[in-house]
Design a protein around this motif. Structure first.
Motif, PDB file in Angstrom:
ATOM      1  N   GLN A  86       4.563  -2.787  -8.214  1.00  0.00           N
ATOM      2  CA  GLN A  86       5.756  -1.945  -8.317  1.00  0.00           C
ATOM      3  C   GLN A  86       6.434  -1.788  -6.969  1.00  0.00           C
ATOM      4  O   GLN A  86       7.667  -1.830  -6.875  1.00  0.00           O
ATOM      5  N   ASN A  87       5.676  -1.608  -5.901  1.00  0.00           N
ATOM      6  CA  ASN A  87       6.266  -1.461  -4.578  1.00  0.00           C
ATOM      7  C   ASN A  87       6.878  -2.761  -4.077  1.00  0.00           C
ATOM      8  O   ASN A  87       7.969  -2.770  -3.501  1.00  0.00           O
ATOM      9  N   VAL A  88       6.189  -3.880  -4.280  1.00  0.00           N
ATOM     10  CA  VAL A  88       6.685  -5.161  -3.780  1.00  0.00           C
ATOM     11  C   VAL A  88       7.964  -5.573  -4.493  1.00  0.00           C
ATOM     12  O   VAL A  88       8.912  -6.065  -3.872  1.00  0.00           O
ATOM     13  N   PHE A  89       8.005  -5.381  -5.819  1.00  0.00           N
ATOM     14  CA  PHE A  89       9.197  -5.746  -6.581  1.00  0.00           C
ATOM     15  C   PHE A  89      10.234  -4.631  -6.632  1.00  0.00           C
ATOM     16  O   PHE A  89      11.300  -4.816  -7.230  1.00  0.00           O
ATOM     17  N   ALA A  90       9.939  -3.491  -6.014  1.00  0.00           N
ATOM     18  CA  ALA A  90      10.847  -2.338  -6.055  1.00  0.00           C
ATOM     19  C   ALA A  90      11.238  -2.006  -7.489  1.00  0.00           C
ATOM     20  O   ALA A  90      12.396  -1.774  -7.815  1.00  0.00           O
ATOM     21  N   ASN A  91      10.247  -2.012  -8.374  1.00  0.00           N
ATOM     22  CA  ASN A  91      10.503  -1.845  -9.797  1.00  0.00           C
ATOM     23  C   ASN A  91       9.353  -1.047 -10.411  1.00  0.00           C
ATOM     24  O   ASN A  91       8.218  -1.524 -10.470  1.00  0.00           O
ATOM     25  N   ARG A  92       9.648   0.157 -10.858  1.00  0.00           N
ATOM     26  CA  ARG A  92       8.622   1.041 -11.395  1.00  0.00           C
ATOM     27  C   ARG A  92       8.147   0.624 -12.791  1.00  0.00           C
ATOM     28  O   ARG A  92       7.187   1.191 -13.311  1.00  0.00           O
ATOM     29  N   LEU A  93       8.808  -0.342 -13.435  1.00  0.00           N
ATOM     30  CA  LEU A  93       8.362  -0.818 -14.737  1.00  0.00           C
ATOM     31  C   LEU A  93       7.441  -2.026 -14.631  1.00  0.00           C
ATOM     32  O   LEU A  93       6.890  -2.472 -15.631  1.00  0.00           O
ATOM     33  N   ASP A 219       4.385   0.598   3.093  1.00  0.00           N
ATOM     34  CA  ASP A 219       5.461   1.582   3.111  1.00  0.00           C
ATOM     35  C   ASP A 219       6.717   1.024   3.778  1.00  0.00           C
ATOM     36  O   ASP A 219       7.840   1.267   3.320  1.00  0.00           O
ATOM     37  N   VAL A 220       6.538   0.281   4.855  1.00  0.00           N
ATOM     38  CA  VAL A 220       7.690  -0.325   5.532  1.00  0.00           C
ATOM     39  C   VAL A 220       8.368  -1.337   4.615  1.00  0.00           C
ATOM     40  O   VAL A 220       9.598  -1.414   4.556  1.00  0.00           O
ATOM     41  N   LEU A 221       7.575  -2.106   3.869  1.00  0.00           N
ATOM     42  CA  LEU A 221       8.136  -3.117   2.974  1.00  0.00           C
ATOM     43  C   LEU A 221       9.000  -2.490   1.889  1.00  0.00           C
ATOM     44  O   LEU A 221      10.000  -3.079   1.463  1.00  0.00           O
ATOM     45  N   THR A 222       8.657  -1.287   1.440  1.00  0.00           N
ATOM     46  CA  THR A 222       9.431  -0.623   0.394  1.00  0.00           C
ATOM     47  C   THR A 222      10.792  -0.135   0.895  1.00  0.00           C
ATOM     48  O   THR A 222      11.637   0.261   0.081  1.00  0.00           O
ATOM     49  N   LEU A 223      11.022  -0.155   2.197  1.00  0.00           N
ATOM     50  CA  LEU A 223      12.314   0.268   2.736  1.00  0.00           C
ATOM     51  C   LEU A 223      13.407  -0.766   2.517  1.00  0.00           C
ATOM     52  O   LEU A 223      14.583  -0.483   2.739  1.00  0.00           O
ATOM     53  N   GLY A 224      13.024  -1.980   2.089  1.00  0.00           N
ATOM     54  CA  GLY A 224      13.999  -3.054   1.926  1.00  0.00           C
ATOM     55  C   GLY A 224      13.832  -4.093   3.024  1.00  0.00           C
ATOM     56  O   GLY A 224      13.347  -3.793   4.116  1.00  0.00           O
ATOM     57  N   ASP A 225      14.249  -5.315   2.735  1.00  0.00           N
ATOM     58  CA  ASP A 225      14.010  -6.416   3.664  1.00  0.00           C
ATOM     59  C   ASP A 225      14.698  -6.206   5.010  1.00  0.00           C
ATOM     60  O   ASP A 225      14.102  -6.437   6.069  1.00  0.00           O
ATOM     61  N   GLU A 226      15.935  -5.770   4.990  1.00  0.00           N
ATOM     62  CA  GLU A 226      16.671  -5.625   6.252  1.00  0.00           C
ATOM     63  C   GLU A 226      16.039  -4.557   7.131  1.00  0.00           C
ATOM     64  O   GLU A 226      15.826  -4.774   8.343  1.00  0.00           O
ATOM     65  N   ASN A 227      15.747  -3.414   6.557  1.00  0.00           N
ATOM     66  CA  ASN A 227      15.130  -2.343   7.343  1.00  0.00           C
ATOM     67  C   ASN A 227      13.736  -2.742   7.824  1.00  0.00           C
ATOM     68  O   ASN A 227      13.352  -2.441   8.967  1.00  0.00           O
ATOM     69  N   ALA A 228      12.984  -3.419   6.960  1.00  0.00           N
ATOM     70  CA  ALA A 228      11.623  -3.823   7.339  1.00  0.00           C
ATOM     71  C   ALA A 228      11.656  -4.843   8.475  1.00  0.00           C
ATOM     72  O   ALA A 228      10.872  -4.752   9.430  1.00  0.00           O
ATOM     73  N   LYS A 332      13.539   5.884 -15.851  1.00  0.00           N
ATOM     74  CA  LYS A 332      12.715   6.150 -14.688  1.00  0.00           C
ATOM     75  C   LYS A 332      12.095   4.882 -14.111  1.00  0.00           C
ATOM     76  O   LYS A 332      11.305   4.938 -13.199  1.00  0.00           O
ATOM     77  N   GLY A 333      12.469   3.755 -14.626  1.00  0.00           N
ATOM     78  CA  GLY A 333      11.822   2.525 -14.176  1.00  0.00           C
ATOM     79  C   GLY A 333      12.659   1.699 -13.241  1.00  0.00           C
ATOM     80  O   GLY A 333      12.456   0.506 -13.106  1.00  0.00           O
ATOM     81  N   GLY A 334      13.640   2.269 -12.615  1.00  0.00           N
ATOM     82  CA  GLY A 334      14.510   1.533 -11.718  1.00  0.00           C
ATOM     83  C   GLY A 334      13.887   1.239 -10.395  1.00  0.00           C
ATOM     84  O   GLY A 334      12.682   1.304 -10.236  1.00  0.00           O
ATOM     85  N   PRO A 335      14.705   0.961  -9.397  1.00  0.00           N
ATOM     86  CA  PRO A 335      14.174   0.599  -8.100  1.00  0.00           C
ATOM     87  C   PRO A 335      13.276   1.675  -7.539  1.00  0.00           C
ATOM     88  O   PRO A 335      13.534   2.866  -7.669  1.00  0.00           O
ATOM     89  N   ALA A 336      12.193   1.235  -6.918  1.00  0.00           N
ATOM     90  CA  ALA A 336      11.244   2.172  -6.329  1.00  0.00           C
ATOM     91  C   ALA A 336      11.844   2.852  -5.139  1.00  0.00           C
ATOM     92  O   ALA A 336      12.620   2.293  -4.385  1.00  0.00           O
ATOM     93  N   ARG A 337      11.471   4.114  -4.972  1.00  0.00           N
ATOM     94  CA  ARG A 337      11.947   4.855  -3.805  1.00  0.00           C
ATOM     95  C   ARG A 337      10.780   5.170  -2.920  1.00  0.00           C
ATOM     96  O   ARG A 337       9.691   5.497  -3.390  1.00  0.00           O
ATOM     97  N   ALA A 338      11.030   5.098  -1.630  1.00  0.00           N
ATOM     98  CA  ALA A 338       9.933   5.318  -0.688  1.00  0.00           C
ATOM     99  C   ALA A 338       9.452   6.744  -0.778  1.00  0.00           C
ATOM    100  O   ALA A 338      10.214   7.661  -0.995  1.00  0.00           O
TER     101      ALA A 338
END
Length: 338
Positions: A86-93, A219-228, A332-338
Motif C-alpha cells: 500500500q505504501n509503495v503503490f500509494a494505494n490503500r486498496l 516513510d520518505v518513499l511515501t512522500l512521492g518520488d520528487e520529494n524522496a 477510503k482507498g485512494g492515494p496513501a497519505r504519509a
C-alpha cells in the motif's frame, strides 16, 4: 499545543502496542488450548513440561504448536506485506491477495506439487518467485500507465484470473498436483508441518527484522518520488527492495497457508484507523495484530462447527469482502497519505 498533541499521539501508540501484545498472547493461548481435544491452562503448562510423555504433550508438540506458529507467522507476514504494498503503490486498496501476489505464489506452489515438492526450502523459494513475478508485473504496469487506484486493482484482477487459470490447467493435466489444491485455494492451516514451517519462519522473521531497520526509508518513499529524491533517496532501488521483501513475505505465507484473502488489506487499514501512521509503528503493529487476528480466526474455524472444521479462508472471505466493498464505496482507498 504541539507538545500536548505529541504526548497524546505517543500515549495512543503505547495503548495500541499493549492491545497488540494482549491480542497476540490471547491468540497463542486459545490456539494451543482449543480444538477437538480441549486442554485447560493448567494442563497446557503441565503438558509443555512433560513433552511427549503425555497425550496432551504429543498433541501440543506435533499438532497445535506447528499450527499456531504457522498462523502467527502467516498473519504477521501478510499484514506487513499489505502495508508495504500500500505504501509503495500509494494505494490503500492494494494488498497481496488483490493485486495478484498471492495468486502468483499459488501458481508456483501448484507447479511444485506437480513436481513432487510439498515442503522445505524449494517450496518457499518457488512461492517467493511466483509472488515476485506478480508484484513485478504490477509495478511495471503501474509505472507505465500511472499508479492510480483503478490501474493497480484492475491489473491485479487480471493477474489473479491468469494465474488461477494456469494453476487450473496444471491440475487438469496433472491430477496428482491437485491433491492439496482444495484447501490450498481457500486457505487452510491443517497441513502445516515442521518441514514447511522452519524454512518459511526463517525467511519471514529475517525479513521482518530487516524491515525494522528501513522504516525511515519507507516513510520518505511515501512522500512521492520528487520529494524522496530531493532528500537523497534512490527511489527506484528502494521501491524494488520493498516490493522484493513484500514478495518474500507473501510467498512464504502462501507456502504455509495457501491463498488467504484480505488479511493484507484489513489489518493495515484497521491499524492506520486506530492511529498508527509512521512506518516505525505501523509495521510492528501490523505484525502483532495480523498474527493475533489470523490465529483467532483459525481457532474459530477449528471449534465453531466442531466436530467439523472449516478452512480459515472462508472466515477471512466473509470478513474481508464486505470490508473491501465498504472502503471502496466510502472512497477510503485512494492515494496513501504519509
Amino acid at each position: 499545543m504541539k507538545r500536548s498533541a505529541a504526548s497524546s499521539a505517543n500515549k495512543r501508540i503505547r495503548v495500541l502496542f499493549a492491545a497488540g501484545v494482549l491480542l497476540f498472547g490471547a491468540a497463542v493461548v486459545t490456539g494451543l488450548c482449543l480444538g477437538s481435544t480441549r486442554i485447560g491452562l493448567p494442563a497446557l503448562i503441565r503438558a509443555l513440561r512433560q513433552g511427549t510423555q503425555s497425550a496432551e504433550g504429543r498433541i501440543l508438540l506435533y499438532v497445535r504448536l506447528p499450527r499456531t506458529a504457522g498462523c502467527l507467522l502467516t498473519g504477521a507476514a501478510l499484514s506487513v506485506a499489505g502495508a508495504l504494498i500500500q505504501n509503495v503503490f500509494a494505494n490503500r486498496l492494494a494488498s497481496p491477495s488483490i493485486i495478484g501476489v498471492n495468486a502468483g505464489a499459488g501458481l508456483a506452489v501448484t507447479l511444485c506439487a506437480a513436481a513432487g515438492v510439498y515442503g522445505g526450502w524449494r517450496l518457499s523459494a518457488a512461492a517467493f518467485l511466483g509472488a515476485f513475478l506478480a508484484v513485478l508485473l504490477v509495478s511495471l504496469g503501474a509505472r507505465k500507465w500511472g499508479a492510480s487506484r483503478g490501474t493497480v486493482i484492475l491489473m491485479g484482477v487480471a493477474l489473479n484470473s491468469l494465474f488461477n487459470a494456469c494453476a487450473d490447467a496444471v491440475t487438469t493435466f496433472l491430477p496428482d498436483a491437485g491433491v492439496m489444491s482444495g484447501d490450498f485455494r481457500v486457505g487452510d492451516f491443517s497441513s502445516v508441518t515442521v518441514q514447511k514451517l522452519v524454512p518459511a519462519a526463517a525467511v519471514i522473521l529475517g525479513v521482518l527484522a530487516v524491515l525494522l531497520t528501513l522504516t525511515n526509508e519507507l516513510d520518505v518513499l511515501t512522500l512521492g518520488d520528487e520529494n524522496a529524491r530531493g532528500l537523497g533517496l534512490d527511489t527506484r532501488a528502494m521501491r524494488m527492495l520493498f516490493l522484493l521483501l513484500a514478495a518474500l513475505l507473501s510467498g512464504c505465507a502462501v507456502s504455509l497457508a495457501g491463498l488467504l484473502s484480505f488479511v493484507g488489506l484489513l489489518v493495515p487499514h484497521a491499524v492506520r484507523r486506530l492511529g498508527a501512521a509512521g512506518s516505525r509503528h505501523l509495521l510492528p503493529l501490523c505484525a502483532l495484530f495480523g498474527a493475533g487476528f489470523v490465529t483467532l480466526c483459525d481457532t474459530v474455524a477449528r471449534t465453531a462447527f466442531s466436530p467439523y472444521e472449516i478452512p480459515v479462508g472462508i472466515i477471512m472471505a466473509f470478513l474481508g469482502a464486505p470490508f473491501f466493498v465498504f472502503i471502496l464505496i466510502r472512497g477510503k482507498g485512494g492515494p496513501a497519505r504519509a
